[in-house]
Structures are given as structure tokens and as C-alpha cells.
Scaffold this active site. Structure first.
Site, mmCIF file in Angstrom:
data_model
loop_
_atom_site.group_PDB
_atom_site.id
_atom_site.type_symbol
_atom_site.label_atom_id
_atom_site.label_comp_id
_atom_site.label_asym_id
_atom_site.label_seq_id
_atom_site.Cartn_x
_atom_site.Cartn_y
_atom_site.Cartn_z
ATOM 1 N N ASN A 136 -27.723 14.368 -1.419
ATOM 2 C CA ASN A 136 -27.345 15.349 -0.394
ATOM 3 C C ASN A 136 -27.718 14.914 1.013
ATOM 4 O O ASN A 136 -27.874 15.740 1.906
ATOM 5 C CB ASN A 136 -27.967 16.716 -0.711
ATOM 6 C CG ASN A 136 -27.605 17.216 -2.083
ATOM 7 O OD1 ASN A 136 -26.430 17.190 -2.469
ATOM 8 N ND2 ASN A 136 -28.607 17.634 -2.858
ATOM 9 N N ARG A 137 -27.854 13.631 1.222
ATOM 10 C CA ARG A 137 -28.197 13.045 2.519
ATOM 11 C C ARG A 137 -29.553 13.525 3.042
ATOM 12 O O ARG A 137 -29.831 13.456 4.238
ATOM 13 C CB ARG A 137 -27.098 13.349 3.564
ATOM 14 C CG ARG A 137 -25.750 12.697 3.247
ATOM 15 C CD ARG A 137 -25.889 11.178 3.221
ATOM 16 N NE ARG A 137 -24.619 10.490 3.064
ATOM 17 C CZ ARG A 137 -24.181 9.968 1.917
ATOM 18 N NH1 ARG A 137 -24.905 10.096 0.821
ATOM 19 N NH2 ARG A 137 -23.038 9.331 1.857
ATOM 20 N N LEU A 138 -30.413 14.016 2.130
ATOM 21 C CA LEU A 138 -31.769 14.416 2.500
ATOM 22 C C LEU A 138 -32.714 13.265 2.163
ATOM 23 O O LEU A 138 -33.540 13.337 1.248
ATOM 24 C CB LEU A 138 -32.160 15.706 1.778
ATOM 25 C CG LEU A 138 -31.314 16.928 2.135
ATOM 26 C CD1 LEU A 138 -31.744 18.150 1.333
ATOM 27 C CD2 LEU A 138 -31.390 17.228 3.639
#
Length: 227
Positions: free
Chosen positions: A197-199
């Protein structure tokens, strides 16, 4: 004729991948970033990825920054070493502004490491010690190339190669006067590990400006950064 929508296989807007190979946890991080660098580098070697020692070197001597790939050839607590023609564009830019950045992109491991620091020339003795370890063809190539200069043709380069082969047909090849190495003394490391989640996990080690830079164990401030 109207143009058709871009094919999803060629449109970069449709290229995406979710990262999830590993995570980076503060409890697992050493106080010295060189220890984590060594760990990550060893894992890059073990993964047999292409050119694990490739680094993108960025310099800025004026209004226009420039980047290129160089190869890491040595590292220890003092810094990271690469070699080049000392009259190349990068060398001239370093002479004007020694502050540089390095990026090691280990895409197969969903990792990247960025390093900021100061580049200084290493001694001729150190440079020659590494030069002697290079393949003979690479040694001759260092004499042939006037790196970053405009040349008229490939044929000229090939002719110079033949001439240098004949010149150094026998005996040890001396160190070219325009070839040497630079050591980047780090002041900042940022370790980036891809996450879903691009975290992503990002941790920054910043050298304490009040510490003794000649000490073999400088103090580092460690902080987590938002992705």
C-alpha cells in the site's frame, strides 16, 4: 487519424507492483548505520542481483545537478570508495562542490539506500593498489579514455586502444596520471524498504554535527520517516 489509448503494457501509468518481501523494524536496527549497510550489501550479494555494488552518484557544481552510475569498490567506517578519471565531468564537479549523494537501488529486494556525504580524493598509493587488481584490459582502457570529452568517432577510440595495447605490450601498466579514486564520507544514510500500500519503511541515520568526525565510532541520530 485519431490516436488510440496507450496500451496498458507500455503505458508507465499502469506499471505497479505491491512490495511485501520484508519489513524494517526499529528494534532490529543497529546504532551504527555501517553495520546495517554491511548486512544489506551481503544480502544483495547473496541474492545474486545484477551489479549489487552499482551506485548512482549525484553531484551539483552549479545550477544543474548531474547523475551517473559508478561502482562501489571499497567501504569501511571511513566511507565508500569509487574510481574514475580525475578529469571527468564528475571529478570536476566534485572539485567545485564536494557534497554528493549516492543511491544503491536493490530493486529485486524492494530496497534502496541513499547516502549523503563529502567526496575527497584517496591517495595515489591506494588508487594504484586497486588499479593493479583490475583486468589488464581495464587498465589499458583507463589510459585510452579521456572520459567525458567529445570524440569524433568510435574508430578513433579503437585506434587509441590498439596503440595503447602496443605501448604496454610487456611489463606492468603504470597508473594513469588522470585516474584515481574518491571516498565519500557519509553524513546521512536513509534505508528504504518497500511495503504494501505504498506505506514503505524509511529510517534515517543523521550524523551528530557535534561529534568528532575523526572518531571510528561517530554518533548517529536515528529517526523513522513517513513514506
Amino acid at each position: 487519424m485519431s490516436s488510440s489509448p496507450a496500451d496498458k503494457t507500455t503505458d508507465p501509468a499502469h506499471l505497479r507492483r505491491s512490495y511485501g518481501l520484508a519489513g524494517l523494524h526499529r528494534r532490529d536496527l543497529p546504532s551504527d548505520p555501517t553495520e546495517l549497510f554491511q548486512r544489506w550489501f551481503n544480502e544483495a550479494l547473496a541474492a545474486d542481483i545484477l551489479e549489487p555494488n552499482a551506485m548512482v552518484l549525484s553531484c551539483c557544481a552549479g545550477d544543474q545537478p548531474s547523475s551517473r552510475t559508478v561502482l562501489l569498490k571499497a567501504f569501511d567506517a571511513r566511507g565508500l570508495v569509487f574510481f574514475t578519471n580525475t578529469r571527468s565531468r564528475k571529478a570536476l564537479e566534485i572539485a567545485a562542490n564536494a557534497r554528493v549523494s549516492l543511491l544503491l537501488p536493490w530493486y529485486a529486494l524492494e530496497r534502496q539506500l541513499s547516502i549523503e556525504g563529502t567526496a575527497t580524493p584517496i591517495s595515489a598509493t591506494e588508487a594504484f593498489a586497486y588499479f593493479r587488481s583490475r583486468p589488464r584490459g581495464s587498465q589499458i582502457g583507463a589510459w585510452v579514455s579521456q572520459q567525458s570529452r567529445v570524440i569524433s568517432s568510435r574508430a578513433l577510440l579503437d585506434a587509441q586502444w590498439q596503440a595503447m595495447q602496443e605501448r604496454f605490450r610487456q611489463g606492468e601498466i603504470p597508473l594513469p596520471p588522470t585516474w584515481g579514486g574518491y571516498r565519500v564520507e557519509p553524513t546521512r544514510f536513509e534505508f528504504w524498504q518497500g511495503r504494501p500500500n505504498r506505506l514503505h519503511d524509511r529510517f534515517c541515520y543523521q550524523r551528530d554535527p557535534s561529534c568528532d568526525h575523526t572518531s571510528p565510532h561517530p554518533n548517529w541520530r536515528l529517526e523513522r520517516l513517513a513514506p
